[in-house]
Enzyme design. Structure first.
Site, PDB file in Angstrom:
ATOM      1  CG  HIS A 198      36.079  34.752  42.247  1.00  0.00           C
ATOM      2  ND1 HIS A 198      37.160  34.706  43.085  1.00  0.00           N
ATOM      3  CD2 HIS A 198      35.897  33.482  41.798  1.00  0.00           C
ATOM      4  CE1 HIS A 198      37.637  33.465  43.130  1.00  0.00           C
ATOM      5  NE2 HIS A 198      36.873  32.701  42.361  1.00  0.00           N
ATOM      6  CG  ASP A 255      35.221  30.400  39.221  1.00  0.00           C
ATOM      7  OD1 ASP A 255      35.473  30.877  40.341  1.00  0.00           O
ATOM      8  OD2 ASP A 255      36.082  29.829  38.519  1.00  0.00           O
ATOM      9  CG  ASP A 256      35.533  34.413  37.928  1.00  0.00           C
ATOM     10  OD1 ASP A 256      35.640  35.197  38.877  1.00  0.00           O
ATOM     11  OD2 ASP A 256      36.187  33.348  37.826  1.00  0.00           O
ATOM     12  CG  HIS A 286      40.031  28.969  44.379  1.00  0.00           C
ATOM     13  ND1 HIS A 286      39.357  29.750  45.261  1.00  0.00           N
ATOM     14  CD2 HIS A 286      39.490  29.233  43.150  1.00  0.00           C
ATOM     15  CE1 HIS A 286      38.446  30.471  44.604  1.00  0.00           C
ATOM     16  NE2 HIS A 286      38.507  30.174  43.319  1.00  0.00           N
ATOM     17  CG  HIS A 302      33.625  29.082  43.846  1.00  0.00           C
ATOM     18  ND1 HIS A 302      34.667  28.366  44.419  1.00  0.00           N
ATOM     19  CD2 HIS A 302      34.206  29.874  42.921  1.00  0.00           C
ATOM     20  CE1 HIS A 302      35.806  28.705  43.859  1.00  0.00           C
ATOM     21  NE2 HIS A 302      35.556  29.631  42.938  1.00  0.00           N
ATOM     22  CD  GLU A 328      40.429  27.077  38.635  1.00  0.00           C
ATOM     23  OE1 GLU A 328      41.044  27.651  39.562  1.00  0.00           O
ATOM     24  OE2 GLU A 328      39.725  27.684  37.798  1.00  0.00           O
TER      25      GLU A 328
HETATM   26  N1  ADE Z   1      39.928  34.193  40.658  1.00  0.00           N
HETATM   27  C1  ADE Z   1      38.835  34.389  39.925  1.00  0.00           C
HETATM   28  N2  ADE Z   1      38.479  33.259  39.291  1.00  0.00           N
HETATM   29  C2  ADE Z   1      39.387  32.308  39.644  1.00  0.00           C
HETATM   30  C3  ADE Z   1      39.554  30.944  39.332  1.00  0.00           C
HETATM   31  N3  ADE Z   1      38.736  30.282  38.516  1.00  0.00           N
HETATM   32  N4  ADE Z   1      40.620  30.304  39.859  1.00  0.00           N
HETATM   33  C4  ADE Z   1      41.455  30.950  40.672  1.00  0.00           C
HETATM   34  N5  ADE Z   1      41.327  32.230  40.996  1.00  0.00           N
HETATM   35  C5  ADE Z   1      40.304  32.914  40.486  1.00  0.00           C
HETATM   36 ZN    ZN Z   2      36.984  30.684  41.906  1.00  0.00          ZN
END
Ligand code: ADE
Ligand code: ZN
Length: 329
Positions: free
Chosen positions: A14, A273-274, A192, A12, A195
């Site tokens: 992005h 994630d990011d 997703h 996961h 969350e």
């Molecule tokens: N796009 C990038 N990071 C995200 C996240 N944590 N939740 C939803 N969309 C995203």
């Molecule tokens: Zn994500």
């Protein structure tokens, strides 16, 4: 102990969310785009909460204007992943940022990303696969364009379809058409959910979009019956604890439900994630799991095996990567 060298599987990530801030600043300078407001004085990304995070994310993406930018981005992201021991990664790619949903433009972007993935595989020994991701807050019509792009380009590299974005906008069923199209094209499905939404969002996502994996899914932990169902059905959670703590979806590492979910028999995996948005890396996720929950090397290795089992790549690739996970004799 630092788990930098342990071979890792990440499911996961992005792609745009992996962009180092210095990389985005460099593109902004080249193209004379003024996005100074999205950075902290120290040079990181600056945002207040999840909604603002999405705005800053999209502002950063305005600097990514063509296939060549995505080629360079892919290399920059994979360099960082490889430096943290990641040997296999799946990344979310959004046609919304790559040609706006036009299939012809998308093909060029995807070719550039694949080209960079091949180069990274040769030079860094990391394998990448792509998952087309529609963006929930862009609505169901735009999601159909993303699904069409995915269906047209399914292959060895492009293996999945999913959805990210503002989870509390709309209901999962609004996107069923797109997910059905992707599934019928032979793409594997993740989404997703849970969350920001509650257990009901996870349950509706399972019912209406039929994913085999859920992005985050952590709020399922609030409903014991749903937890039992996830365990029973073998639904895999792509858990991103550092992201959850940084964005405030969970109050603190100690309060994170990943250990409870795992102990209840749910298949959990760990991802970033990011990463530059949350000051995290796969190494630091593993370090924090060890520190917070006392997980030892064998338990961390088990996370990787679960992740590889749930990976969307073909069997031959899985077999090749599995060899990398075996402890040295
Ligand atoms: N796009 C990038 N990071 C995200 C996240 N944590 N939740 C939803 N969309 C995203
Ligand atoms: Zn994500």
């Amino acid at each position: 102990m630092t788990y930098r060298s342990l071979p890792k599987i990440e499911l996961h990530l992005h792609l745009e969310g992996g962009a180092p801030p210095a990389f985005i600043r460099g593109l902004a300078r080249e193209k004379k785009i003024d996005i100074a407001g999205i950075f902290t004085p120290e040079g990181g990304y600056a945002y207040r909460d999840f909604d603002h995070f999405l705005q800053v994310y999209e502002a950063a993406c305005t600097t990514l204007q063509g296939p060549e930018d995505f080629r360079r981005l892919t290399l920059a992201v994979l360099e960082e992943s490889a430096a943290n021991g990641v040997v296999y990664s799946e990344t979310f790619l959004s046609p919304d940022f790559c040609g706006g949903g036009d299939v012809f433009a998308w093909r060029d972007y995807l070719a550039a990303i694949e080209d960079a993935a091949d180069e990274a595989e040769r030079k860094l020994g990391i394998t990448l696969r792509g998952i087309v991701t529609c963006i929930r807050h862009n609505g169901p019509e735009q999601a159909k364009s993303a699904a069409r792009c995915a269906a047209e380009t399914k292959g060895r590299f492009l293996t999945g379809f999913g959805m990210a974005g503002a989870e509390l906008m709309g209901r999962p069923g609004d996107f069923a058409y797109s997910f059905d199209m992707a599934r019928e094209a032979g793409l594997r499905i993740t989404c997703h959910a849970g969350e920001w939404g509650g257990p009901d969002m996870v349950a509706d996502t399972l019912r209406d979009l039929r994913p085999e994996r859920i992005g985050h899914g952590i709020n399922a932990a609030k409903d014991p019956a749903l937890v039992a169902r996830l365990a029973e059905e073998g639904v895999v959670l792509e858990v991103c604890p550092g992201s959850n703590v940084f964005l405030g979806a969970v109050a603190a590492w100690k309060a994170h439900p990943i250990a409870r979910l795992r102990d209840a028999g749910v298949k959990v995996t760990v991802s970033t994630d990011d990463p530059p948005f949350f000051g995290t890396t796969m190494t630091s996720e593993f370090d924090m799991l060890a520190e917070t929950f006392g997980w030892e090397e064998e338990e961390l290795r088990a996370l990787n095996r679960t992740a590889l089992d749930a990976a969307f790549c073909d069997a031959e690739t899985k077999e090749r990567i599995a060899k990398k996970l075996e402890p040295a004799a």
